[in-house]
Design an enzyme around this catalytic site. Sequence first.
Site, PDB file in Angstrom:
ATOM      1  CD  GLU A  41      -2.466   1.337   2.720  1.00  0.00           C
ATOM      2  OE1 GLU A  41      -2.632   2.484   3.206  1.00  0.00           O
ATOM      3  OE2 GLU A  41      -2.812   0.295   3.306  1.00  0.00           O
ATOM      4  CE  LYS A  81      -5.913   2.371   7.268  1.00  0.00           C
ATOM      5  NZ  LYS A  81      -5.177   3.358   6.467  1.00  0.00           N
TER       6      LYS A  81
END
Length: 215
Positions: free
Chosen positions: A43, A134
């Site tokens: 990421e 998340k």
Amino acid sequence: MEKVARLMKLQKSGVIAVVRGASKEEAFKASQAIIEGGITGIELTFTVPEAATVIAELKNAYRDHEGVVIGAGTVLDAVTARLAIMAGAEYVVSPTFDQATAEICNLYQVPYLPGCMTISEMKEALKAGADILKLFPGSAYGPSIISAFKAPLPQLNIMPTGGVSLENMAEWFDAGVVAVGVGGNLLAPAAKGDFAAVTEVAKQYAAKLTEIRGG
């Protein structure tokens, strides 16, 4: 179907490295070191200078590596999301939920992973089409919160970020998360230019994941 394939790659990766860096060179080298250590989920955050360029370079470098999945993190708005997607990001992560970002990701069939802390935020994110949520920061809760969230919303797919370590990773997976995001202790050596140390820490996380999954 490509969106489903990307989601499967994220789940298979299990550990997603949240890559920050003071320069594009540092972030690229750190990502290389992490992948060399066996972590296949990257990421690349938009706090990195020229983040879109780094994403494009990583995509090009690992285009023949089937398991590697490159995404964009710290995406605060739809404009940045589209920039990331055009650079080749296979998924988009935000610290908070943003409706316009969800819509642009849905338009391009790119998984959107918004940061959520409450059951209300999670419900809104699900309604907007988010497939993995998340939990950020995970350190504010701990693994025991997962069952509490999944009681009213058993369909939740949660990825905690912040507060995940080698010591508690198994607890998070035992609690029912689909993946975890790691950054701080994994990336710390990169700031000193010690990318070999980054690889060694990545190996530890990869080994722990294999142990957790019984393989």
